[in-house]
Design a protein around this motif. Structure first.
Motif, PDB file in Angstrom:
ATOM      1  N   PRO A  43       0.783  -1.211  -0.134  1.00 27.81           N
ATOM      2  CA  PRO A  43      -0.145   0.039  -0.047  1.00 27.81           C
ATOM      3  C   PRO A  43       0.945   1.287  -0.088  1.00 27.81           C
ATOM      4  O   PRO A  43       1.919   1.335   0.585  1.00 27.81           O
ATOM      5  CB  PRO A  43      -0.985  -0.087   1.236  1.00 27.81           C
ATOM      6  N   ARG A  44       0.358   2.229  -0.721  1.00 32.73           N
ATOM      7  CA  ARG A  44       1.308   3.708  -0.899  1.00 32.73           C
ATOM      8  C   ARG A  44       2.485   3.420  -1.502  1.00 32.73           C
ATOM      9  O   ARG A  44       3.575   4.421  -1.315  1.00 32.73           O
ATOM     10  CB  ARG A  44       1.121   4.236   0.344  1.00 32.73           C
ATOM     11  N   MET A  45       2.892   2.350  -2.081  1.00 35.40           N
ATOM     12  CA  MET A  45       4.213   2.167  -2.674  1.00 35.40           C
ATOM     13  C   MET A  45       4.405   3.042  -3.842  1.00 35.40           C
ATOM     14  O   MET A  45       3.807   3.188  -4.641  1.00 35.40           O
ATOM     15  CB  MET A  45       4.339   0.591  -3.201  1.00 35.40           C
ATOM     16  N   VAL A  46       5.732   3.492  -3.739  1.00 32.71           N
ATOM     17  CA  VAL A  46       5.951   4.521  -4.932  1.00 32.71           C
ATOM     18  C   VAL A  46       7.465   3.897  -5.649  1.00 32.71           C
ATOM     19  O   VAL A  46       7.988   3.068  -5.103  1.00 32.71           O
ATOM     20  CB  VAL A  46       6.470   5.937  -4.535  1.00 32.71           C
ATOM     21  N   ILE A 212      12.641  -3.500  -2.345  1.00 32.78           N
ATOM     22  CA  ILE A 212      11.516  -2.752  -1.851  1.00 32.78           C
ATOM     23  C   ILE A 212      11.788  -2.280  -0.443  1.00 32.78           C
ATOM     24  O   ILE A 212      11.925  -3.228   0.445  1.00 32.78           O
ATOM     25  CB  ILE A 212      10.067  -3.312  -1.799  1.00 32.78           C
ATOM     26  N   ALA A 213      11.831  -0.892   0.047  1.00 34.82           N
ATOM     27  CA  ALA A 213      12.215  -0.501   1.412  1.00 34.82           C
ATOM     28  C   ALA A 213      10.873  -0.065   1.999  1.00 34.82           C
ATOM     29  O   ALA A 213      10.279   0.898   1.240  1.00 34.82           O
ATOM     30  CB  ALA A 213      13.275   0.516   1.537  1.00 34.82           C
ATOM     31  N   GLY A 281       8.837   8.152   4.169  1.00 38.94           N
ATOM     32  CA  GLY A 281       8.062   7.611   5.057  1.00 38.94           C
ATOM     33  C   GLY A 281       6.947   6.685   4.362  1.00 38.94           C
ATOM     34  O   GLY A 281       5.827   6.369   4.986  1.00 38.94           O
ATOM     35  N   ARG A 282       7.488   6.133   3.329  1.00 36.19           N
ATOM     36  CA  ARG A 282       6.529   5.044   2.573  1.00 36.19           C
ATOM     37  C   ARG A 282       7.429   4.137   1.752  1.00 36.19           C
ATOM     38  O   ARG A 282       8.530   4.293   1.696  1.00 36.19           O
ATOM     39  CB  ARG A 282       5.458   5.881   1.699  1.00 36.19           C
ATOM     40  N   PRO A 283       6.626   2.941   1.169  1.00 36.71           N
ATOM     41  CA  PRO A 283       7.509   2.058   0.649  1.00 36.71           C
ATOM     42  C   PRO A 283       7.905   2.525  -0.914  1.00 36.71           C
ATOM     43  O   PRO A 283       7.213   3.266  -1.461  1.00 36.71           O
ATOM     44  CB  PRO A 283       6.520   0.902   0.517  1.00 36.71           C
ATOM     45  N   VAL A 284       9.262   2.114  -1.005  1.00 37.93           N
ATOM     46  CA  VAL A 284       9.874   2.625  -2.343  1.00 37.93           C
ATOM     47  C   VAL A 284      10.414   1.411  -2.949  1.00 37.93           C
ATOM     48  O   VAL A 284      10.974   0.555  -2.220  1.00 37.93           O
ATOM     49  CB  VAL A 284      10.989   3.588  -2.001  1.00 37.93           C
TER      50      VAL A 284
END
Lengths: 793, 164
Positions: A43-46, A212-213, A281-284
């Protein structure tokens, strides 16, 4: 716990040691149910795309990201200077490599790019495609600088400096010597000499690098899904570089689409991705595309080695002298460094042979090309090719068949333990037994007769031999002793759950070599259960005991032994509980087929499931002084030796079309000795796959650079890798000399094929060309190089 | 930027209607829009074969075909062909012979093998090697894959003799 007798694992009723069982975890992959990093969606991954340097060496002027930032769907555009606040630079040196230098490397450079492909600006957007669109809008004022690209001139006084602060382009010089080489060469009966060239090539894992972090600012924890080989090592590195407590950094490396050493290193774009996740502050997610892979995955080999061998009248090696040069790119890779390939060449060349006088010198230089580092069989293909290429020249000079030359010079099978000329301690090798077996397998004499007959018809076939060693089960010598947080120890935590199922968690990881299967075989054997009652957990720093992951052919030898010891300890604990329940001595009981039985029988006294359930739920049936311990952890590290050597010999049979220069591989043979074999099929397929990677380096693979430092063939169409049609069938045989450094006796087998194949092919090509007075000495051996050797171009 | 197109296709037997950017490749559409992640992407320029899928009965490179081109077509992927059992004997032979290591090339390899068996039921090792040369494998060295496919060809032809 009471000491219970334990049969040798070969004799256990449930022994899976030496059995070719299929890999249970391969079923998921066969059904398209594998979960590789790019298959994960959070979710919210960029997605991050990196603008990379188009120059080999250039000053980074003003960066204008305003248009990119304004592009719809863009979350952020981040420069090196901005990222520096979230990420410390690192230095790829090890303290035990004396005199080595390398400058600090940043995840993205601030003022100067030093290779074509270096990530410079990160564009983060809702999709990879949008990030790429926006990246085209990033404007960078580049000021190109002179590039040092040729390793041969990198140390010249007028060479451009890759890092002006260092004063020169030298990274490290090494020397290994014993005896008095110069004196022997002065009065030698015969001397043979050759310069061998090994081209730059790369790993081409079919799954590109990916990460993915996922940072959660609310609890300060980071979860990293990493296409990698060494999760604990990466946990330490990511935590340190971005300044987080190590336990808050969880690294998961589950399904990995090929690694081959390439995925054991610290890549700047991957560290940047972790730092960006913390920043945003979100998954990259970062997934390298194939074009990025070619300019940013580590390259390897790229050595020029001049070797000389002095031989006596009776064809014995009296002295061996080599001089090696390599260029490693602008930085030494962190944390394992980019000098280990040279280190290996200096220490491994000629190790198969008795050599009274030995000297090896190597220089490692910086250059403005992509970085080099450890790739499958590190240094071995080069050391073996130099040794075996010169051995064939020496055999010729002495008027001996290559087999006879080897018989006179290979270390005797009964001479161990001993030391190689370079000082390497050798525990127990079988060069002569392996050669004998190979000659029978391939019908050497028959092939020689056929070769002779065909030459009369103008058909040029060649036979090439290569005896080799392989470093496996490494201790801390390479990395840990020099200060890197690379584990030389592995632990296995094994437990019996109330279901009766055994679960083994282990620090080594799986990239398809069969780690989970091999561990299940050892665990099932040690405890005494059918293999389908064993589950294996790997590749998660939250769940598996601390360990080194998989590199250096250490999985079976180190992880397997840790599992054997853990399984034996668990068996002891189970029997202690059983003896209390059954009112008998532990020594009178055994575990067979997941049942506690009377020793020597298959009569069930209690099943493991009933025992475990009793120990968990109906503990009132147990005596008060017994605390059931149905979870056990044991560790293993190699002691007494810095590592354990495998050995073997390969042969290549091929035909050369002297009109086109094309080489047709007819067949390939390998006899190798990896000690105790846990799963023969897995070992054989490691060997075959390794051979084919070695054949790729020998015949096809080459990262071709322009003089300006531009990679000219950085795509899958122009960079050739072995295809099915051009590969031969490969016959694999074994000799088994178990290592005494462990009870299991297993040595590694993952790199043997790659280490020996290029030498066998080079010798076979030169054997085919011999009647025509031609020789090749550079790899890859292309049709063009064959025609040039024949004077036809 | 690219405009969106609406496509309707049968994917593994199910009818699917989606709007996707016109530039979306079939492989990306399957992977990211439909979450059929068994189809892998290895090179994105039609060389490695990891993205091999079946469209209207023929195998294609999912990275070289646009999603827009499958409007009205029948698409089958490793997920669908596993569920239908069509790949079952190949999968069993691959498992038995360890004809895969990391498994990244495997779905594409299975689809290629399946087409080979359908179109050249008498193929021998040489033909097998030639046919799968459009599918790269970096782990196995290919021999185990050739063995597994050869086994299935023999089984389907009524032989059934295993080989090694």
């Amino acid at each position: 716990m009471a000491d219970t007798p334990f049969l040798s694992f070969h004799d256990r009723p449930n022994s899976y040691i030496g059995r070719s069982v299929p890999r249970p975890n391969a079923k998921r992959l066969l059904h398209g149910r594998g979960v590789f990093v790019d298959d994960i969606k959070l979710p919210r991954m960029v997605h991050v795309y990196f603008v990379r340097s188009v120059h080999a060496h250039a000053k980074i002027g003003k960066i204008d990201a305003s248009r990119a930032e304004a592009h719809p769907g863009v979350a952020a555009v981040v420069t090196g200077a901005q990222l520096a606040e979230y990420c410390k630079p690192w230095v790829g040196t090890l303290s035990h490599l004396e005199g080595m230098k390398s400058p600090p490397q940043r995840a993205m450079p601030i003022d100067r790019a030093t290779w074509q492909g270096e990530p410079v600006v990160a564009v983060i957007a809702e999709s990879r495609a949008v990030a790429e669109d926006a990246a085209e809008l990033v404007e960078i004022d580049w000021e190109p600088l002179p590039a040092a690209t040729d390793m041969k001139t990198a140390l010249d006084a007028d060479a451009p400096l890759v890092h002006p602060d260092l004063g020169d382009n030298l990274c490290w010089r090494g020397e290994v010597k014993s005896g008095d080489v110069d004196a022997v060469f002065k009065k030698a009966h015969r001397v043979v000499e050759e310069t061998f060239v090994f081209a730059r090539h790369t790993g081409v894992t079919l799954e590109s690098r990916g990460i993915i972090a996922d940072y959660d600012p609310s609890d300060g924890r980071m979860t990293v899904y990493h296409a990698g080989q060494a999760p604990h090592n990466m946990q330490a590195i990511f935590a340190e570089q971005i300044g987080m407590p190590e336990p808050d950094m969880r690294v998961i490396s589950k399904d990995v689409g090929g690694a081959f050493g390439l995925k054991a290193h610290t890549y700047s774009d991957e560290v940047a991705t972790v730092a960006l996740a913390r920043m945003l502050g979100r998954p990259v997610k970062f997934i390298a595309d194939r074009l990025e892979s070619f300019v940013s995955d580590i390259h390897a080999r790229d050595h020029i080695v001049t070797g000389r061998m002095a031989i006596s009248k009776d064809g014995k090696i009296e002295a061996f002298d080599i001089d090696d040069l390599t260029g490693i790119g602008p930085y030494s890779m962190f944390p394992r460094t980019s000098v280990i390939e040279t280190y290996q060449i200096l220490n491994l060349t000629g190790v198969q042979y008795v050599i009274p006088n030995y000297r090896a010198r190597g220089a490692v230089v910086f250059q403005n090309k992509n970085m080099m580092c450890q790739y499958r069989a590190v240094g071995h293909p080069i050391a073996t090719t130099v040794s075996e290429g010169l051995a064939d020249l020496a055999a010729d000079a002495a008027g001996l068949d290559p087999v006879e030359f080897r018989r006179r010079n290979l270390m005797a099978d009964d001479s161990y333990p001993t030391k190689a000329a370079s000082g390497l301690p050798l525990e127990g090798l079988s060069h002569h037994a392996s050669l004998d077996k190979l000659l029978i397998l391939m019908d050497y004499d028959g092939l020689r007769r056929e070769q002779e007959a065909r030459r009369r018809d103008g058909v040029y076939r060649g036979i090439g031999l290569a005896s080799f060693i392989e470093i496996t089960n490494p201790g801390p010598l390479f990395y840990g002793s020099g200060g890197a947080r690379v584990s030389a120890t592995d632990g296995c935590t094994i437990r019996l759950d109330p279901s009766g199922i055994i679960t083994a968690a282990i620090g080594i990881t799986e990239q398809g070599q069969g780690t989970e299967t091999m561990i299940a075989q050892v665990a099932a054997t040690a405890v005494g259960v059918p293999m389908d009652q064993v589950r294996v957990l790997t590749g998660d720093t939250d769940k598996s005991p601390y360990g080194g992951g998989v590199w250096g052919s250490r999985g079976a030898g180190i992880g397997g032994e840790a599992t054997l010891q853990a399984g034996k300890a668990l068996r002891g604990n189970i029997l202690a509980v059983a003896s209390a329940i059954l009112q008998t001595e532990p020594a009178k009981l055994d575990i067979v087929d997941a049942k506690v039985v009377d020793m020597g029988t298959t009569t069930e006294r209690i099943s493991l499931a009933d025992l475990a359930a009793l120990a968990q739920f109906r503990t009132g049936d147990l005596p008060d002084d017994l605390q059931p311990e149905l979870v056990v952890t044991r560790h293993f590290r190699v002691t007494g030796y810095p590592f354990v050597l495998s050995n073997g010999v390969q042969a290549s049979h091929l035909e050369i079309d002297t009109n086109t220069g094309f080489i047709t591989l007819l067949k390939h043979w390998v006899v190798e000795d990896c000690g105790t074999i846990i799963n023969p099929q897995l070992v054989d397929e490691q060997v075959r796959g390794g051979v084919v990677q070695g054949l790729g380096g020998a015949l096809y693979e080459h990262c071709i650079y322009s003089d300006e430092g531009q990679l000219l063939n950085g795509n899958m169409a122009d960079y050739l890798v072995p295809m099915a049609a051009e590969m031969p069938d490969i016959v694999v045989g074994h000799v088994s000399t178990p290592t005494k450094t462990s009870e299991l006796g297993a040595k590694g087998a993952g790199e043997a094929g790659t280490g020996g194949a290029p030498a066998a092919v080079l010798n076979a090509v030169n054997d085919a060309l011999k009647p025509l007075g031609a020789r090749v000495t550079a790899q890859p051996i292309t049709p063009e190089s064959v025609l040039r050797a024949l004077g036809k171009l | 930027m690219s405009r969106d197109v609406e496509i309707t296709a049968r994917i593994n037997g199910e009818s699917v209607t989606k709007r996707v950017p016109a530039r979306t490749s079939l492989a990306d559409f399957l992977r990211y829009d439909l979450e059929l992640t068994g189809t892998h992407v290895g090179c994105e320029h039609g060389v490695c074969g990891a993205c091999t899928v079946r469209v209207d009965g023929d195998i294609v490179r999912g990275c070289l075909m646009l999603a827009a081109q499958i409007d009205g077509a029948e698409v089958e992927t490793v997920e669908g062909l596993s569920a239908s059992g069509e790949l079952a004997d190949l999968q069993a032979a691959f498992l038995e012979r360890n004809a895969l290591q990391c498994g990244f090339c495997t779905p594409g390899m299975l689809l290629a093998a399946s087409e080979l068996i359908a179109t050249q039921p008498g193929a021998g090792r040489k033909e097998i090697r030639a046919f799968i040369s459009g599918n790269y494998c970096r782990c196995t060295g290919y021999e185990a894959i050739v063995d597994a496919i050869e086994t299935v060809i023999k089984q389907r032809n009524g032989g059934g003799a295993a080989n090694g």
